[in-house]
Design an enzyme around this catalytic site. Structure first.
Site, mmCIF file in Angstrom:
data_model
loop_
_atom_site.group_PDB
_atom_site.id
_atom_site.type_symbol
_atom_site.label_atom_id
_atom_site.label_comp_id
_atom_site.label_asym_id
_atom_site.label_seq_id
_atom_site.Cartn_x
_atom_site.Cartn_y
_atom_site.Cartn_z
ATOM 1 N N HIS A 436 0.839 -1.210 0.000
ATOM 2 C CA HIS A 436 0.000 0.000 0.000
ATOM 3 C C HIS A 436 0.873 1.259 0.000
ATOM 4 O O HIS A 436 0.531 2.250 0.652
ATOM 5 C CB HIS A 436 -0.912 0.012 1.231
ATOM 6 C CG HIS A 436 -2.028 -0.975 1.164
ATOM 7 N ND1 HIS A 436 -3.217 -0.714 0.519
ATOM 8 C CD2 HIS A 436 -2.134 -2.226 1.658
ATOM 9 C CE1 HIS A 436 -4.009 -1.778 0.632
ATOM 10 N NE2 HIS A 436 -3.370 -2.710 1.307
ATOM 11 N N ASP A 522 0.075 -4.552 5.836
ATOM 12 C CA ASP A 522 -1.109 -5.238 5.329
ATOM 13 C C ASP A 522 -1.011 -5.555 3.837
ATOM 14 O O ASP A 522 -0.517 -4.747 3.060
ATOM 15 C CB ASP A 522 -2.329 -4.334 5.569
ATOM 16 C CG ASP A 522 -3.629 -5.109 5.537
ATOM 17 O OD1 ASP A 522 -3.619 -6.291 5.890
ATOM 18 O OD2 ASP A 522 -4.646 -4.522 5.156
ATOM 19 N N GLU A 523 -1.497 -6.733 3.455
ATOM 20 C CA GLU A 523 -1.786 -7.104 2.067
ATOM 21 C C GLU A 523 -0.612 -6.960 1.094
ATOM 22 O O GLU A 523 -0.717 -6.341 0.046
ATOM 23 C CB GLU A 523 -2.986 -6.302 1.551
ATOM 24 C CG GLU A 523 -4.286 -6.634 2.275
ATOM 25 C CD GLU A 523 -5.478 -5.935 1.659
ATOM 26 O OE1 GLU A 523 -6.556 -6.521 1.639
ATOM 27 O OE2 GLU A 523 -5.327 -4.762 1.211
ATOM 28 N N VAL A 524 0.509 -7.560 1.443
ATOM 29 C CA VAL A 524 1.602 -7.686 0.470
ATOM 30 C C VAL A 524 1.310 -8.917 -0.375
ATOM 31 O O VAL A 524 1.164 -10.018 0.163
ATOM 32 C CB VAL A 524 2.963 -7.796 1.164
ATOM 33 C CG1 VAL A 524 4.060 -8.119 0.159
ATOM 34 C CG2 VAL A 524 3.289 -6.500 1.899
ATOM 35 N N GLU A 575 -0.546 -8.781 10.055
ATOM 36 C CA GLU A 575 0.468 -9.535 9.319
ATOM 37 C C GLU A 575 1.874 -9.253 9.828
ATOM 38 O O GLU A 575 2.774 -10.074 9.674
ATOM 39 C CB GLU A 575 0.359 -9.247 7.823
ATOM 40 C CG GLU A 575 -0.877 -9.852 7.179
ATOM 41 C CD GLU A 575 -0.911 -9.634 5.677
ATOM 42 O OE1 GLU A 575 0.115 -9.881 5.020
ATOM 43 O OE2 GLU A 575 -1.952 -9.206 5.165
#
Length: 854
Positions: A436, A522-524, A575
């Site tokens: 992000h 978050d969200e790699v 995470e």
């Protein structure tokens, strides 16, 4: 005289040329209006929808058939070939698409329209599923975007499973009884101990606030109370009211026996008494005093105010009561931040988590790295992001826009810090990394390009966040393909350290304590870094790094050391605290034992029902991580309230009306999970084998956090609509003790106790808190719910979620307004054009209910 006329004409000609460059397009894109129409769900397959874009020419010139492209944003993937065949739609990056006319596209003459039909990969559920932010780019000016004019959508009545109709709303509301206001608890959130003792304290604009504390330990809180109370009174002789001792007083005292955030409040006929052990406790005593004041007192200046006599002893359940606001995707002005802080303070929240950076924007000035806001805080038409970021979330092709472009200067941010500190609210900044992070990456690329052009190669590389030779391919959940910081680069840690130091300096200069910074996590996506030479080089010299998953611990280990060196602890999303491994050959996450001694703070959002991680927060807390519960199922307030086309918001994680935060049980959120993410009855087998929270784990639950992510928040009004009144359900759970229904083991008895509490709660909101919010700070744009309506025995019956709101109706096909007939009881109406709508005390209406007629 003739020469003067010639000179004047020449001058005018020059002015015209200056106002309109010779390469300016002949057609004004603003003369185009765009209408989106969802046509059909389940188009060919259940996972597709047929949609239409209609372009209308409202100008005086013809819109050409060629020589341009149109761009827009959409959160749904779209098929390249259109059904109509007159255009081609291509994915660009993130949520940006281009629309190119084909040979069958015809020019659009003044007053005419052209329709383009296309297929989206998912069915249409609500108004946020459509395209937005259309702009035109002429072939002659490929670097310039021109916004189109008005955007609208055609009503859509989808027939999908889980659709919430007026009849369903009526059924949900049918057991909500009207409770007289005098029987309601008059302090919110609900105190630990509350007793009305009879009588009133009559406050007039000449009362005095005194403290018996030396040396004036509660002076700031007393000044705050005086400032707010003065606003409620009439001005006499055109002078500002003053509080002087004539009748009665408000007295503060220090009581060391009370908890840090606790207070004792006593209102007697002759005086008001607030005791606390700290200024924070005194502040919350003031908020309860303000809550006791009738909501009507906020509507207009008062001559006197009667406050009921009470005795209250109170303290919060959780020490961490947070709201997270994402301003990275869409910006919110400083004035709106102040309004949000005010309402947080009123409901005793004490942490403001500012999500300051995203793929779509960097919102805080960092003096040491000016490109972060010179490039990363602007959005407009660009295909290379060298000077600013591309349009996202409907921000349009022009740089001057209210939501895509904007940032807080150092002075702005310090003002926010000081304002929050006076309200006893801690501000936690978040800088999203390593995922992000496209805003940061492109900003540092611009810095690199500038310094390389100046021949400063070493300086250019100092803060680079991307490896130019990295050939890795990936796509995120938001479809970005280039948004992850390369954590193998030494320059990444120069960047982190510099941002850290500038932020620490801002807090120090503001005189406000800084305890932590949130570093995201978050969200790699899968595939990142795998073909990066920088990663391969690092792997060769660090035997502990066996794969790209191990870079996670390398990155956060180094970030944590930098934080500790500055006396800070590290916060991040879940995470950050997980070790990536495998179970039976499949990806599997476990709490990372390496970080447990480091006291990292993990904020856990992922409990999507049916997703497999329902117990993730409990796993981390049981393992020893300090955990903040931020569950998407109950506390994400950017989620749509329920499944209806006219309700804005995403719904990938859940639908979340105000019952979701109110019914949340922090220490056993499995218990009150009733529906799945589509709003359908939940298969409770998903909880079999899931970890429950141990007594030790309970000691690691720091508190609760609600969140509003910014994709759909394109105005201050929309922010307040999504936040309020859901924030009040959250405040009740974060502050008040565990209710009886939450711990009752008998399901039937628990449900009965819950219904009693729910009815009381919605009456408090409808009769006390919403009327207050209608006028506080000029009035908040809270959501007015849609009435429930049902046809019974030939008569229409209507009800409302919050008693105290007014229902009005029409029978001529027009939408009800503040002057329409008031609904009092079931009515017989002939015809099929009946509509119902609820209104607040200021005459502001909500969405319209149109009952299904036979």
């Amino acid at each position: 005289m003739k020469h003067c006329i010639v000179f004047l004409l020449t001058a005018l000609s020059c002015i015209n040329l200056a106002a309109k460059p010779k390469d300016a397009p002949a057609f004004n894109a603003h003369d185009l209006s765009i209408t989106w129409e969802p046509v059909q769900n389940n188009y060919k397959t259940p996972d597709q929808s047929l949609n239409a874009i209609t372009i209308t020419n409202n100008g005086k010139n013809t819109f050409p058939a060629t020589g341009w492209k149109m761009y827009f944003n959409c959160a749904r993937l779209i098929a390249t070939a259109t059904i109509s065949g007159n255009a081609k739609i291509d994915f660009v990056n993130g949520d940006l698409f281009s629309l190119t006319p084909t040979a069958t596209f015809t020019e659009i003459k003044p007053g005419q329209s052209l329709r383009i039909e296309y297929i989206a990969d998912e069915p249409v559920v609500n108004i946020t599923d459509g395209p937005d932010g259309f702009y035109v780019v002429w072939d002659s000016q490929p670097d310039k975007g021109y916004n189109t004019g008005a955007w609208s959508l055609k009503p859509f009545k989808p027939n999908y499973v889980g659709l919430i109709t007026p009849a369903i709303i009526y059924d949900q509301n049918k057991n909500i009884q009207d409770i007289p206001e005098q029987q309601l608890t008059k302090v919110f959130p609900t105190p630990v101990s509350y007793k009305e003792t009879g009588g009133f304290f009559t406050m007039i604009a000449i009362h005095h606030i005194v403290t018996s504390v030396s040396p004036n330990e509660f002076k700031n809180e007393a000044d705050y109370a005086e400032k707010l109370l003065i606003k409620l009174f009439d001005k006499t002789d055109h002078q500002k009211p003053t509080l002087s001792i004539i009748k009665g007083e408000i007295d503060f005292e220090k009581d060391p026996s009370l908890p840090a955030e606790g207070y004792y409040l006593k209102v007697a006929p002759d005086a008001i008494y607030i005791a606390a052990s700290t200024p924070t406790g005194a502040f919350y005593g003031i908020q309860s005093l303000l809550s006791l004041i009738p909501a009507s007192a906020y509507a207009r200046p008062q001559k006197e105010i009667q406050i009921p006599c009470v005795e209250i002893k109170d303290e919060p359940r959780f020490s961490y009561r947070a709201f997270m606001l994402d301003v990275g995707r869409n910006f919110q002005p400083k004035s709106e931040v102040f309004r949000i802080l005010d309402v947080m303070a009123l409901y005793k929240l004490n942490v403001f988590h500012m999500h300051l950076t995203e793929d779509e924007g960097w919102r805080l000035q960092i003096p040491s790295l000016p490109e972060l806001t010179e490039v990363g805080a602007k959005r407009g038409h660009t295909l290379d992001s060298k000077h600013f970021l591309p349009p996202s979330h409907g921000s349009g092709g022009e740089i001057e826009n209210k939501t895509g472009t904007g940032f807080y200067t150092v002075a702005d941010f310090m003002e926010i810090l000081k304002y929050a500190d006076k309200l006893h609210i801690q501000v936690i900044p978040e800088f999203e990394a390593p995922g992000h992070a496209r805003g940061a990456i492109k900003s540092m690329d611009a810095r690199y390009d500038r310094l390389m052009a100046e021949g400063k190669k070493e300086e250019a590389w100092k803060y680079r966040l991307s490896d130019p030779d990295d050939k890795s391919q990936y796509s995120t959940a938001q479809y970005w393909t280039d948004n992850v910081i390369n954590v193998s680069l030494p320059s990444t840690y120069n960047f982190v350290e510099t941002v850290m130091d500038d932020v620490v300096k801002m807090y120090n200069e503001a005189g406000v304590p800084l305890k932590t910074i949130n570093w995201g996590g978050d969200e790699v996506p899968k595939g990142v870094w795998e073909q990066s030479p920088a990663y391969l080089k690092l792997k060769a010299t660090h035997p502990e790094i066996q794969n790209t998953g191990d870079l996670w611990y390398y990155f956060y280990g180094r970030v944590n050391q930098l934080m500790k060196a500055r006396g800070l602890y590290t916060s991040g999303w879940e995470e950050m605290a997980l070790r990536k491994t495998k179970l039976d050959g499949n990806p599997f996450y476990i709490p990372n034992p390496d970080f447990m001694p480091e006291h990292l703070q993990a904020e856990v959002w992922n409990n999507t029902l049916g997703g497999g991680n329902e117990d993730l927060a409990y796993k981390l807390a049981n393992a020893g991580y300090k955990t903040v519960l931020t569950p998407v199922t109950n506390l994400y307030f950017d989620m749509a309230h329920y499944k209806s086309f006219d309700e804005p918001g995403y719904y990938w994680g859940a639908f979340a009306d105000i019952d979701k935060p109110f019914s949340f049980i922090p220490f056993d959120y499995f218990k009150n999970a009733k529906v799945d993410r589509d709003g359908l009855p939940l298969n409770r087998n998903i909880f079999i084998g899931k970890q429950r929270l141990t007594d030790y784990g309970k000691t690691n639950i720091l508190g609760l956090q609600c969140a509003v992510w910014g994709e759909n928040i394109k105005s201050t009004e929309r922010l307040e609509y999504m936040l309020l009144p859901r924030l009040l359900g959250f405040a009740e759970r974060a502050w008040s003790k565990d209710p009886d229904w939450a711990t009752e083991p008998n399901t039937a008895k628990s449900d009965s106790l819950y219904q009693i509490a729910w009815v009381n709660f919605v009456n408090v909101l409808g009769k006390r808190e919403l009327p207050r919010l209608s006028y506080l700070d000029g009035g908040y744009n809270y959501r007015v719910p849609k009435p429930g309506v049902v046809l019974q025995d030939g008569r229409y019956a209507a009800n409302i979620q919050f008693p105290g709101l007014t229902i009005r109706y029409t029978t001529d096909g027009t939408d009800p307004d503040a002057k329409s007939k008031i609904y009092n009881d079931a009515v017989t109406i002939t015809g099929n054009a009946v509509k119902f709508r609820a209104f607040d005390t200021k005459g502001r209406g909500g969405n319209v209910s149109e009952p299904v007629t036979p």
